[in-house]
Design a protein around this motif. Sequence first.
Motif, PDB file in Angstrom:
ATOM      1  N   GLN A  68      65.009  16.672  44.328  1.00  0.00           N
ATOM      2  CA  GLN A  68      64.658  17.374  43.086  1.00  0.00           C
ATOM      3  C   GLN A  68      65.743  18.372  42.696  1.00  0.00           C
TER       4      GLN A  68
ATOM      5  N   THR B 100      66.069  16.141  36.454  1.00  0.00           N
ATOM      6  CA  THR B 100      65.427  15.240  35.494  1.00  0.00           C
ATOM      7  C   THR B 100      64.500  14.240  36.176  1.00  0.00           C
ATOM      8  N   LEU B 101      64.621  14.101  37.488  1.00  0.00           N
ATOM      9  CA  LEU B 101      63.769  13.165  38.211  1.00  0.00           C
ATOM     10  C   LEU B 101      62.342  13.714  38.300  1.00  0.00           C
ATOM     11  N   ARG B 102      61.372  12.855  38.034  1.00  0.00           N
ATOM     12  CA  ARG B 102      59.976  13.265  38.150  1.00  0.00           C
ATOM     13  C   ARG B 102      59.589  13.366  39.627  1.00  0.00           C
ATOM     14  N   SER B 103      58.801  14.387  39.944  1.00  0.00           N
ATOM     15  CA  SER B 103      58.369  14.583  41.330  1.00  0.00           C
ATOM     16  C   SER B 103      57.659  13.343  41.863  1.00  0.00           C
ATOM     17  N   ALA B 104      56.800  12.746  41.034  1.00  0.00           N
ATOM     18  CA  ALA B 104      56.037  11.573  41.479  1.00  0.00           C
ATOM     19  C   ALA B 104      56.957  10.420  41.847  1.00  0.00           C
ATOM     20  N   THR B 105      58.039  10.248  41.082  1.00  0.00           N
ATOM     21  CA  THR B 105      58.992   9.168  41.368  1.00  0.00           C
ATOM     22  C   THR B 105      59.671   9.378  42.714  1.00  0.00           C
TER      23      THR B 105
ATOM     24  N   GLU C  47      52.137   9.228  46.085  1.00  0.00           N
ATOM     25  CA  GLU C  47      52.265  10.468  45.332  1.00  0.00           C
ATOM     26  C   GLU C  47      51.357  11.502  45.985  1.00  0.00           C
TER      27      GLU C  47
ATOM     28  N   ARG D 138      51.120  24.482  36.338  1.00  0.00           N
ATOM     29  CA  ARG D 138      52.412  24.170  35.727  1.00  0.00           C
ATOM     30  C   ARG D 138      53.177  25.437  35.351  1.00  0.00           C
TER      31      ARG D 138
ATOM     32  N   HIS E 120      56.773  26.869  36.753  1.00  0.00           N
ATOM     33  CA  HIS E 120      57.917  27.037  35.849  1.00  0.00           C
ATOM     34  C   HIS E 120      58.359  28.485  35.691  1.00  0.00           C
TER      35      HIS E 120
END
Length: 300
Positions: free
Chosen positions: A198, A203-208, A217, A257, A261
Motif C-alpha cells: 500500500q 492507488t492500489l485498493r486494499s482489498a486487491t 479480504e 473512513r 484519512h
Amino acid sequence: MVETSPSAAPVVAPVVAAPYRTEPLPDLAAWTRYFVDAEIPVLAATAQALEELRAIEDDVDAAMLAKAIQTDPLMSIKLLAFVAGKRKPSILNDEGADAKTDTVTSALVMLGIAPFFRQFGPQPTLEDRLRDQPQALEAMRELLRRAERARMFALGFAVHRADLDVDVILQAAFLHDFAEMLLWCHAPTLALAIHDAQSADATLRSATIQRSLLNIELDDLAQALMQRWRLSTLLVRLSDTRHAEQAAVRNVVLAVRVARHTMQGWDNAALPDDVDAIAELLNAPPRIALAYLHKIDRGG
C-alpha cells in the motif's frame, strides 16, 4: 443468562506464544478456522487493570469492568465472542437476548462479575506477543489510535442523526479493524507485506492487495469470524460494509473512513469525497459537515 461452569479453570496466559504464521492460507474457511482457534492478546494496560479489579472482585460492578475493557478492541471482541458463544441454543434467535451481547457493558451484565473473573484469568498481552516485532507493534498502536478516532466520529454522526442504536454503532466502528489487528498479532510478516504494498502504490485498493497476498479480504474475514462467534445480529449487520445503503451502516463506514484519512492530518486527497458522503448522511451542506468534523476532532 449465559451458561458458565463454576468449576471451569481460568483462561491463563500461555507460557510459550504460538508461532507466527508466515504463509497465507488457501481460503476464507481456512483463515476463519485459524483465527477461531488463535489466542487473542490484549493491551498490557488492560491486563493490568483487570488484575487490579480481580483483587477487589467483591467491590466490582459491570460499569467498572466495562471501563477497563471498552478502550481495548481486542479484549472487547474477546469478551463479546465468549458471551455470545455461551448463550443457550434456545435463545439464539431471541432478539431481546441477542441485544444483551451488543456491547461490552451489556455482555458483562449478562455474564456476571464472578463468572467473568473465573473465565478470564491473567491475560496474554499484545506487547509480549510482538516483543520481537517492533514494526508490527507500532502498526498495532496506529490501528488502536484509529479505532478510537473511528468511535469518536461514529458518536458524532449518530448523535446528530438521533440514532437509537448509538451504542452499537460505536461498538461496530471501534471493532471495525479487528481482523487486521489479529493478522498483525499472528502473521506480522504477511501484514507488513500488505502495508508495504500500500505504501509503494497508494492507488492500489486494499482489498486487491489482501486478495493477492492472503487469498481473502479482511472485511470478509471479520464477517466470517463474527458470524462464527455468533455475535449479535445488529452488531454483525452494522459491521457489514456491503449494506452501506443503510444509514446506520454508512454511519460506521464513514466514521472508519474519515478516521483513516485524517490520521496524519486533514490534507488527504480522499477527504473531499468523504465530506460529501458525510454531508449526505447528516443532511447538511458540505461546508457544515466539514466544520462538524473539525469540531468532533477537537472534542467539541
